[in-house]
Design a protein around this motif. Structure first.
Motif, PDB file in Angstrom:
ATOM      1  N   GLN A  15       0.969  -1.032   0.026  1.00  0.00           N
ATOM      2  CA  GLN A  15       0.030   0.104   0.142  1.00  0.00           C
ATOM      3  C   GLN A  15       0.830   1.160  -0.004  1.00  0.00           C
ATOM      4  OE1 GLN A  15      -3.266   0.904   0.006  1.00  0.00           O
ATOM      5  NE2 GLN A  15      -2.417   2.990  -0.009  1.00  0.00           N
ATOM      6  N   ARG A  16       0.438   2.212  -0.778  1.00  0.00           N
ATOM      7  CA  ARG A  16       1.261   3.556  -0.834  1.00  0.00           C
ATOM      8  C   ARG A  16       0.693   4.736  -0.258  1.00  0.00           C
ATOM      9  NH1 ARG A  16       4.746   3.627  -6.125  1.00  0.00           N
ATOM     10  NH2 ARG A  16       5.311   5.493  -5.283  1.00  0.00           N
ATOM     11  N   TRP A  17       0.954   5.472   0.417  1.00  0.00           N
ATOM     12  CA  TRP A  17       0.816   6.775   1.024  1.00  0.00           C
ATOM     13  C   TRP A  17       1.186   7.800   0.220  1.00  0.00           C
ATOM     14  CZ3 TRP A  17      -2.961   5.324   4.319  1.00  0.00           C
ATOM     15  CH2 TRP A  17      -3.276   3.912   4.437  1.00  0.00           C
ATOM     16  N   PHE A  18       0.829   9.214   0.666  1.00  0.00           N
ATOM     17  CA  PHE A  18       1.354  10.227   0.004  1.00  0.00           C
ATOM     18  C   PHE A  18       2.832  10.570   0.234  1.00  0.00           C
ATOM     19  CE2 PHE A  18       2.689  14.665   0.602  1.00  0.00           C
ATOM     20  CZ  PHE A  18       2.248  15.179  -0.830  1.00  0.00           C
ATOM     21  N   GLU A  19       3.468  10.214   1.075  1.00  0.00           N
ATOM     22  CA  GLU A  19       4.782  10.319   1.338  1.00  0.00           C
ATOM     23  C   GLU A  19       5.691   9.359   0.448  1.00  0.00           C
ATOM     24  OE1 GLU A  19       3.006  10.523   5.471  1.00  0.00           O
ATOM     25  OE2 GLU A  19       2.715   9.567   3.701  1.00  0.00           O
ATOM     26  N   ASP A  20       4.999   8.251  -0.045  1.00  0.00           N
ATOM     27  CA  ASP A  20       5.611   7.187  -0.786  1.00  0.00           C
ATOM     28  C   ASP A  20       5.907   7.638  -2.190  1.00  0.00           C
ATOM     29  OD1 ASP A  20       5.827   5.322   1.435  1.00  0.00           O
ATOM     30  OD2 ASP A  20       3.850   4.917   0.805  1.00  0.00           O
ATOM     31  N   PHE A  21       5.272   8.810  -2.864  1.00  0.00           N
ATOM     32  CA  PHE A  21       5.213   9.260  -4.237  1.00  0.00           C
ATOM     33  C   PHE A  21       6.401  10.254  -4.563  1.00  0.00           C
ATOM     34  CE2 PHE A  21       1.211   7.545  -3.487  1.00  0.00           C
ATOM     35  CZ  PHE A  21       0.887   6.971  -5.117  1.00  0.00           C
ATOM     36  N   VAL A  22       7.288  10.307  -5.395  1.00  0.00           N
ATOM     37  CA  VAL A  22       8.378  11.149  -5.756  1.00  0.00           C
ATOM     38  C   VAL A  22       8.290  11.490  -7.064  1.00  0.00           C
ATOM     39  CG1 VAL A  22      10.209   9.586  -4.257  1.00  0.00           C
ATOM     40  CG2 VAL A  22       9.748   9.334  -6.887  1.00  0.00           C
ATOM     41  N   LEU A  23       8.294  13.052  -7.062  1.00  0.00           N
ATOM     42  CA  LEU A  23       8.444  13.727  -8.401  1.00  0.00           C
ATOM     43  C   LEU A  23       9.017  13.082  -9.565  1.00  0.00           C
ATOM     44  CD1 LEU A  23       8.922  17.318  -7.133  1.00  0.00           C
ATOM     45  CD2 LEU A  23       6.861  16.342  -8.021  1.00  0.00           C
ATOM     46  N   GLY A  24       8.400  13.059 -10.778  1.00  0.00           N
ATOM     47  CA  GLY A  24       9.028  12.278 -11.847  1.00  0.00           C
ATOM     48  C   GLY A  24       8.847  10.813 -12.007  1.00  0.00           C
ATOM     49  N   GLU A  25       8.313  10.307 -10.871  1.00  0.00           N
ATOM     50  CA  GLU A  25       7.624   8.908 -11.024  1.00  0.00           C
ATOM     51  C   GLU A  25       6.688   8.775 -12.237  1.00  0.00           C
ATOM     52  OE1 GLU A  25       6.409   5.468  -7.751  1.00  0.00           O
ATOM     53  OE2 GLU A  25       6.036   7.482  -7.304  1.00  0.00           O
ATOM     54  N   ARG A  26       6.807   7.593 -13.085  1.00  0.00           N
ATOM     55  CA  ARG A  26       5.858   7.400 -14.237  1.00  0.00           C
ATOM     56  C   ARG A  26       5.153   6.149 -14.098  1.00  0.00           C
ATOM     57  NH1 ARG A  26       8.281   6.464 -18.901  1.00  0.00           N
ATOM     58  NH2 ARG A  26       6.790   7.665 -19.901  1.00  0.00           N
ATOM     59  N   PHE A  27       3.850   6.367 -14.640  1.00  0.00           N
ATOM     60  CA  PHE A  27       2.880   5.255 -14.639  1.00  0.00           C
ATOM     61  C   PHE A  27       2.395   5.009 -15.908  1.00  0.00           C
ATOM     62  CE2 PHE A  27       2.802   7.141 -10.399  1.00  0.00           C
ATOM     63  CZ  PHE A  27       2.982   5.949  -9.680  1.00  0.00           C
ATOM     64  N   PRO A  28       3.268   4.270 -16.718  1.00  0.00           N
ATOM     65  CA  PRO A  28       2.885   4.055 -18.105  1.00  0.00           C
ATOM     66  C   PRO A  28       1.455   3.351 -18.292  1.00  0.00           C
ATOM     67  CG  PRO A  28       4.973   3.597 -17.897  1.00  0.00           C
ATOM     68  CD  PRO A  28       4.444   3.592 -16.607  1.00  0.00           C
ATOM     69  N   LEU A  29       0.632   3.463 -18.974  1.00  0.00           N
ATOM     70  CA  LEU A  29      -0.725   2.794 -19.238  1.00  0.00           C
ATOM     71  C   LEU A  29      -0.738   2.041 -20.235  1.00  0.00           C
ATOM     72  CD1 LEU A  29      -2.879   5.832 -18.163  1.00  0.00           C
ATOM     73  CD2 LEU A  29      -2.472   3.985 -16.635  1.00  0.00           C
ATOM     74  N   PRO A  30      -1.494   1.153 -20.707  1.00  0.00           N
ATOM     75  CA  PRO A  30      -1.441   0.200 -21.600  1.00  0.00           C
ATOM     76  C   PRO A  30      -1.577   0.848 -23.163  1.00  0.00           C
ATOM     77  CG  PRO A  30      -2.826  -0.856 -20.006  1.00  0.00           C
ATOM     78  CD  PRO A  30      -2.456   0.596 -19.547  1.00  0.00           C
ATOM     79  N   SER A  31      -0.795   0.596 -24.084  1.00  0.00           N
ATOM     80  CA  SER A  31      -1.247   1.130 -25.486  1.00  0.00           C
ATOM     81  C   SER A  31      -2.494   0.664 -26.030  1.00  0.00           C
ATOM     82  CB  SER A  31      -0.056   1.023 -26.418  1.00  0.00           C
ATOM     83  OG  SER A  31      -0.040  -0.490 -26.641  1.00  0.00           O
ATOM     84  N   ARG A  32      -2.913   1.521 -26.864  1.00  0.00           N
ATOM     85  CA  ARG A  32      -4.349   1.077 -27.304  1.00  0.00           C
ATOM     86  C   ARG A  32      -4.630   1.668 -29.005  1.00  0.00           C
ATOM     87  NH1 ARG A  32      -9.678   1.899 -23.980  1.00  0.00           N
ATOM     88  NH2 ARG A  32      -8.958  -0.048 -23.039  1.00  0.00           N
ATOM     89  N   THR A  33      -4.987   0.497 -29.901  1.00  0.00           N
ATOM     90  CA  THR A  33      -5.153   0.814 -31.310  1.00  0.00           C
ATOM     91  C   THR A  33      -6.619   1.470 -31.370  1.00  0.00           C
ATOM     92  OG1 THR A  33      -3.545  -0.534 -31.872  1.00  0.00           O
ATOM     93  CG2 THR A  33      -5.267   0.254 -33.583  1.00  0.00           C
TER      94      THR A  33
END
Length: 171
Positions: A15-33
Protein backbone atom coordinates in the motif's frame (compact mmCIF):
# COMPACT_ATOMS: atom_id res chain seq x y z
CA UNK A 1 -10.92 -22.40 7.46
CA UNK A 2 -8.36 -22.41 4.65
CA UNK A 3 -6.31 -19.51 5.97
CA UNK A 4 -7.27 -17.40 2.95
CA UNK A 5 -7.76 -13.71 3.72
CA UNK A 6 -9.47 -11.74 0.91
CA UNK A 7 -7.75 -8.57 2.19
CA UNK A 8 -4.41 -10.02 1.11
CA UNK A 9 -5.65 -10.69 -2.44
CA UNK A 10 -4.13 -7.60 -4.06
CA UNK A 11 -2.53 -6.84 -7.40
CA UNK A 12 0.11 -4.75 -5.63
CA UNK A 13 1.49 -6.04 -2.35
CA UNK A 14 2.52 -2.69 -0.88
CA UNK A 15 0.00 0.00 0.00
CA UNK A 16 1.32 3.47 -0.81
CA UNK A 17 0.66 6.73 0.99
CA UNK A 18 1.27 10.35 0.04
CA UNK A 19 4.86 10.26 1.37
CA UNK A 20 5.72 7.32 -0.88
CA UNK A 21 5.40 9.21 -4.17
CA UNK A 22 8.30 11.06 -5.79
CA UNK A 23 8.39 13.75 -8.44
CA UNK A 24 9.09 12.29 -11.86
CA UNK A 25 7.72 8.83 -11.03
CA UNK A 26 6.01 7.44 -14.14
CA UNK A 27 2.97 5.21 -14.55
CA UNK A 28 2.75 4.06 -18.18
CA UNK A 29 -0.71 2.88 -19.20
CA UNK A 30 -1.43 0.18 -21.78
CA UNK A 31 -1.22 1.27 -25.41
CA UNK A 32 -4.34 0.94 -27.49
CA UNK A 33 -5.14 1.05 -31.18
CA UNK A 34 -8.15 3.22 -31.97
CA UNK A 35 -10.34 0.68 -33.75
CA UNK A 36 -13.79 1.17 -35.25
CA UNK A 37 -15.14 -0.75 -32.24
CA UNK A 38 -13.65 1.81 -29.84
CA UNK A 39 -15.08 4.63 -31.96
CA UNK A 40 -18.53 2.97 -31.90
CA UNK A 41 -18.37 2.34 -28.14
CA UNK A 42 -17.43 5.95 -27.47
CA UNK A 43 -20.20 7.20 -29.76
CA UNK A 44 -22.75 5.03 -27.93
CA UNK A 45 -21.52 6.05 -24.48
CA UNK A 46 -21.16 9.78 -25.20
CA UNK A 47 -24.16 10.33 -27.46
CA UNK A 48 -21.92 12.38 -29.78
CA UNK A 49 -23.21 11.61 -33.26
CA UNK A 50 -21.29 14.12 -35.34
CA UNK A 51 -20.25 12.43 -38.60
CA UNK A 52 -16.60 13.46 -38.16
CA UNK A 53 -16.41 10.62 -35.61
CA UNK A 54 -18.18 7.85 -37.58
CA UNK A 55 -18.50 8.65 -41.30
CA UNK A 56 -15.30 8.06 -43.32
CA UNK A 57 -16.70 9.62 -46.50
CA UNK A 58 -17.74 12.75 -44.59
CA UNK A 59 -14.23 13.01 -43.11
CA UNK A 60 -12.50 12.60 -46.46
CA UNK A 61 -14.83 15.19 -48.02
CA UNK A 62 -13.65 17.58 -45.29
CA UNK A 63 -9.93 16.96 -45.84
CA UNK A 64 -9.30 14.36 -43.14
CA UNK A 65 -7.63 11.05 -44.05
CA UNK A 66 -10.01 9.09 -41.79
CA UNK A 67 -12.41 9.37 -38.85
CA UNK A 68 -11.28 11.73 -36.09
CA UNK A 69 -11.32 10.56 -32.46
CA UNK A 70 -13.27 12.84 -30.14
CA UNK A 71 -11.06 14.67 -27.62
CA UNK A 72 -12.75 12.92 -24.71
CA UNK A 73 -12.10 9.59 -26.45
CA UNK A 74 -8.41 10.49 -26.32
CA UNK A 75 -8.54 11.87 -22.76
CA UNK A 76 -10.09 8.68 -21.36
CA UNK A 77 -7.01 6.79 -22.46
CA UNK A 78 -5.32 8.38 -19.42
CA UNK A 79 -7.80 6.87 -16.94
CA UNK A 80 -5.60 5.91 -14.00
CA UNK A 81 -7.63 2.73 -13.48
CA UNK A 82 -6.11 1.27 -16.65
CA UNK A 83 -2.79 1.00 -14.81
CA UNK A 84 -1.42 0.24 -11.36
CA UNK A 85 -1.99 3.64 -9.68
CA UNK A 86 -5.39 2.84 -8.09
CA UNK A 87 -4.06 -0.49 -6.82
CA UNK A 88 -1.23 1.34 -5.09
CA UNK A 89 -3.60 3.69 -3.23
CA UNK A 90 -6.52 1.40 -2.32
CA UNK A 91 -6.42 2.48 1.33
CA UNK A 92 -5.05 6.00 0.90
CA UNK A 93 -7.09 7.48 -1.95
CA UNK A 94 -9.60 10.04 -0.68
CA UNK A 95 -10.69 11.77 -3.89
CA UNK A 96 -10.09 12.36 -7.57
CA UNK A 97 -10.01 16.17 -7.52
CA UNK A 98 -9.68 17.30 -11.11
CA UNK A 99 -8.67 16.52 -14.67
CA UNK A 100 -7.70 18.79 -17.55
CA UNK A 101 -6.60 18.16 -21.12
CA UNK A 102 -5.12 20.03 -24.08
CA UNK A 103 -5.40 18.45 -27.49
CA UNK A 104 -2.32 19.04 -29.61
CA UNK A 105 -2.71 16.82 -32.69
CA UNK A 106 -5.47 14.70 -34.20
CA UNK A 107 -5.98 11.03 -33.38
CA UNK A 108 -7.42 9.11 -36.30
CA UNK A 109 -8.98 5.69 -36.74
CA UNK A 110 -6.14 3.14 -36.70
CA UNK A 111 -3.73 5.24 -34.64
CA UNK A 112 -2.13 3.55 -31.65
CA UNK A 113 -1.89 5.73 -28.56
CA UNK A 114 0.56 5.47 -25.67
CA UNK A 115 -0.77 7.14 -22.50
CA UNK A 116 1.32 7.85 -19.42
CA UNK A 117 0.93 9.53 -16.02
CA UNK A 118 3.88 11.19 -14.29
CA UNK A 119 4.02 12.66 -10.79
CA UNK A 120 4.56 16.41 -11.22
CA UNK A 121 3.08 17.75 -7.98
CA UNK A 122 3.35 16.78 -4.32
CA UNK A 123 1.46 19.29 -2.16
CA UNK A 124 1.31 18.17 1.48
CA UNK A 125 -1.51 19.02 3.86
CA UNK A 126 -1.85 18.04 7.52
CA UNK A 127 -3.22 14.50 7.13
CA UNK A 128 -3.35 14.25 3.34
CA UNK A 129 -1.60 15.59 0.28
CA UNK A 130 -2.32 16.25 -3.35
CA UNK A 131 -0.55 14.06 -5.88
CA UNK A 132 -0.63 15.72 -9.29
CA UNK A 133 -0.03 13.60 -12.36
CA UNK A 134 0.89 15.02 -15.75
CA UNK A 135 -1.02 13.02 -18.34
CA UNK A 136 0.34 12.53 -21.83
CA UNK A 137 -0.75 10.62 -24.90
CA UNK A 138 1.65 10.01 -27.79
CA UNK A 139 0.78 8.33 -31.06
CA UNK A 140 2.69 5.59 -32.88
CA UNK A 141 4.81 8.22 -34.63
CA UNK A 142 5.95 9.67 -31.28
CA UNK A 143 3.82 12.81 -31.64
CA UNK A 144 2.41 14.22 -28.39
CA UNK A 145 -1.32 14.38 -29.20
CA UNK A 146 -2.64 15.28 -25.74
CA UNK A 147 -1.30 16.58 -22.46
CA UNK A 148 -3.11 17.36 -19.25
CA UNK A 149 -3.27 16.81 -15.52
CA UNK A 150 -4.96 14.69 -12.91
CA UNK A 151 -4.96 15.59 -9.22
CA UNK A 152 -5.71 13.15 -6.40
CA UNK A 153 -6.14 13.65 -2.66
CA UNK A 154 -4.10 10.95 -0.92
CA UNK A 155 -3.90 10.18 2.81
CA UNK A 156 -0.58 10.40 4.59
CA UNK A 157 0.71 7.25 6.27
CA UNK A 158 -1.21 6.56 9.51
CA UNK A 159 0.75 6.89 12.73
CA UNK A 160 1.30 3.63 14.61
CA UNK A 161 -1.56 2.97 17.01
CA UNK A 162 -4.00 5.49 15.51
CA UNK A 163 -6.49 2.71 14.67
CA UNK A 164 -6.29 3.24 10.91
CA UNK A 165 -6.93 0.06 8.94
CA UNK A 166 -4.06 -1.16 6.82
CA UNK A 167 -4.07 -4.25 4.69
CA UNK A 168 -1.42 -6.88 5.18
CA UNK A 169 1.02 -7.29 2.35
CA UNK A 170 0.42 -10.30 0.15
CA UNK A 171 2.92 -12.94 0.85
Amino acid sequence: MTGFDPRSHRMIAEQRWFEDFVLGERFPLPSRTMTSGIFAAFQAASGDHHPIHYDRDYCRAHGLPDMLAHGFQVAIQTAAGAGIFPHLVEQSLKAFLEQSSRFLAPVLLGDTVYPCLEVDELSPNRSTGVVGLRSTVHNQRGVLVMEGRHRYLIRKRPEAGDGAETRPAAG
